[in-house]
Design an enzyme around this catalytic site. Structure first.
Site, short mmCIF file in Angstrom:
data_model
loop_
_atom_site.label_atom_id
_atom_site.label_comp_id
_atom_site.label_asym_id
_atom_site.label_seq_id
_atom_site.Cartn_x
_atom_site.Cartn_y
_atom_site.Cartn_z
N ALA A 147 4.85 4.27 2.94
CA ALA A 147 3.87 2.96 1.86
C ALA A 147 4.62 1.95 3.39
CB ALA A 147 4.87 2.38 0.80
N LYS A 148 3.90 0.25 2.88
CA LYS A 148 3.77 -0.56 3.72
C LYS A 148 3.70 -2.07 3.01
CE LYS A 148 5.23 -1.28 7.96
NZ LYS A 148 5.67 -0.41 8.86
N GLY A 149 4.72 -3.09 3.13
CA GLY A 149 3.96 -4.09 2.14
C GLY A 149 3.47 -5.76 3.92
N VAL A 156 0.45 -1.17 0.24
CA VAL A 156 -0.16 -0.17 0.22
C VAL A 156 1.05 1.61 -0.08
CG1 VAL A 156 -1.15 1.24 1.64
CG2 VAL A 156 -1.85 -1.26 0.67
#
Ligand code: GLU
Length: 427
Positions: free
Chosen positions: A112-114, A67
């Site tokens: 962001a992060k995943g 995201v």
């Protein structure tokens, strides 16, 4: 224990909790409605299913996410989480927190992060490598040295970052290979990582504890500290705070909790943990219950595991004077309200755990310039940068009469708002 999510609160998914924090701060600074609506939802939400061949020959499907919340201040930046609770709400919340964290730290990055929904401890090393490489391949050009730069988070480490980097550079043009090394941070030293990156989040937490102690007329020497989590952040916080003269009186993780009012030998606990994969049973401390852990007689409580730990149920047990959030989102809305009512200071995640991404920025700079900085330089720059963010937050809290969480958001949002005002909205 760290995985306990029990609470009497109305169920709120993590993104709703993150949004509630954001809206409170946006109200406090009267954020312009157009900027508020831009920041309310992430720019890109990528989710995909991908196959991995297990050691027994069976192919299993996994779900992966990235995201990308906002990039007005620079490339998207934030970690990759491998954990069984990873879902879209969690990744969205963690991505938004990265936007605020990088802005507050004064970095030229967005957020962001995943993650991948999986149990990394139940995968063999070859399975973990295949999963990491296939996940990275599926991300494709959604990540890039000047576009979106992942890093470690819960359940990932420098080995996983090395595999991500290697997979990425093998899929770009040969001319982009050197530059491509900067696609992830938190790599091993052998693969272009930075000195001081592994301990950076814990180091930053300790600078914040020290600054809070000075501001409240205390010294870090002799402070009693309880730490939830004994992974990267929990362990380094414990080690460094003891080196600074404090005492660690209790530690808890998903395997159980141990306490010793006289102080826990952190190196001994780490050796026990590495050998036995659990905390209870360590000879240098008593095994205690989770409630006894939260109720430890201490000055500082450091949640350094995962979200939703300090809730309407556990917050009332806390006797510390300050909660320093090493984890992202460890305190729920009801937990925050209880701590505020009882005059317990909370130093929020986006400030307290920003040491990790600050040193990620230094790693990214070193990769761009093909340089290696000495540990003293990394440490000195980290200290300067995180303490500046701390002073901005405490000054804003004083001037605007806000709690530290709202003040931290205010500093972050004002910086982003200024960029939007100057640039306008395209076209
Ligand atoms: N995962 C860490 C965090 O939550 C580090 C992110 C980074 O270094 O990009 O801040």
């Amino acid at each position: 224990m760290s995985d306990t999510k029990t609470s009497t609160e109305a169920p709120m998914n993590l993104y709703e909790m993150a949004t509630a924090q954001f809206q409170r701060a946006a109200d406090a600074i009267a954020l312009e409605p157009s900027i508020r609506s831009i920041l309310t939802e992430p720019k890109n939400e990528i989710s995909f299913n991908f196959p991995v061949r297990m050691d027994n020959g069976v192919v299993r499907m996994f779900k992966g996410y990235r995201v990308q919340h906002n990039n007005i201040l620079g490339p998207y930046k934030g970690g990759i989480r491998f954990h069984h609770d990873v879902d879209v709400h969690e990744v969205k919340a963690l991505a938004a927190w990265m936007t605020w964290k990088t802005s507050l730290a004064g970095l030229p990055f967005g957020g962001a992060k995943g993650g991948v929904t999986c149990r990394p401890n139940e995968l063999s090393r070859p399975e973990l490598e295949r999963l990491t490489r296939r996940f990275t391949h599926a991300l494709g050009t959604s990540i890039g040295t000047e576009y979106d730069i992942p890093a470690p988070d819960v359940g990932t480490n420098s080995q996983i970052m090395d595999w991500m980097m290697d997979t990425h550079v093998n899929t770009v043009s040969i001319l982009d290979r050197t530059r491509g090394k900067g696609v992830v941070t938190g790599k091993s030293l052998a693969c272009g990582g930075s000195k001081g990156r592994e301990k950076a989040t814990g180091q930053g937490v300790c600078h914040i504890i020290d600054a809070w102690a000075k501001d409240s007329g205390r010294s870090v020497k002799g402070l009693k500290v309880a730490i939830q989590g004994f992974g990267n952040v929990g362990y380094w916080t414990a080690k460094i705070i003891v080196d600074m003269g404090a005492t660690v009186v209790a530690v808890m993780d998903h395997t159980g909790a141990v306490g010793n009012p006289q102080g826990i030998d952190v190196a001994g606990l780490k050796a026990y943990m590495d050998a036995n994969k659990k905390l209870p049973g360590f000879a240098g401390a008593k095994t205690i219950t989770p409630n006894e852990f939260w109720g430890s007689e201490c000055d500082v409580m450091v949640p350094a595991a995962i979200e939703n730990q300090i809730t309407g149920v556990t917050a009332p047990l806390i006797k510390a004077k300050v909660v320093v959030e090493g984890a992202n989102g460890p305190t729920t809305t009801a937990g925050d309200a209880d701590l505020a009512r009882r005059g317990i200071t909370v130093i929020p995640d986006i400030l307290a755990n920003s040491g990790g991404v600050i040193v990620s920025f230094f790693e990214w700079l070193q990769n761009r310039a093909s340089e290696y900085w000495e540990l003293e330089e990394v440490d000195a720059r980290l200290k300067r940068q995180i303490l500046e963010a701390y002073s901005n937050v405490t000054a804003t809290a004083r001037e605007r009469k806000l709690d530290f969480r709202t003040a931290a958001y205010a500093v972050a949002l004002l910086r982003i708002a200024e960029a939007y005002k100057a640039r306008g909205v395209f076209p």
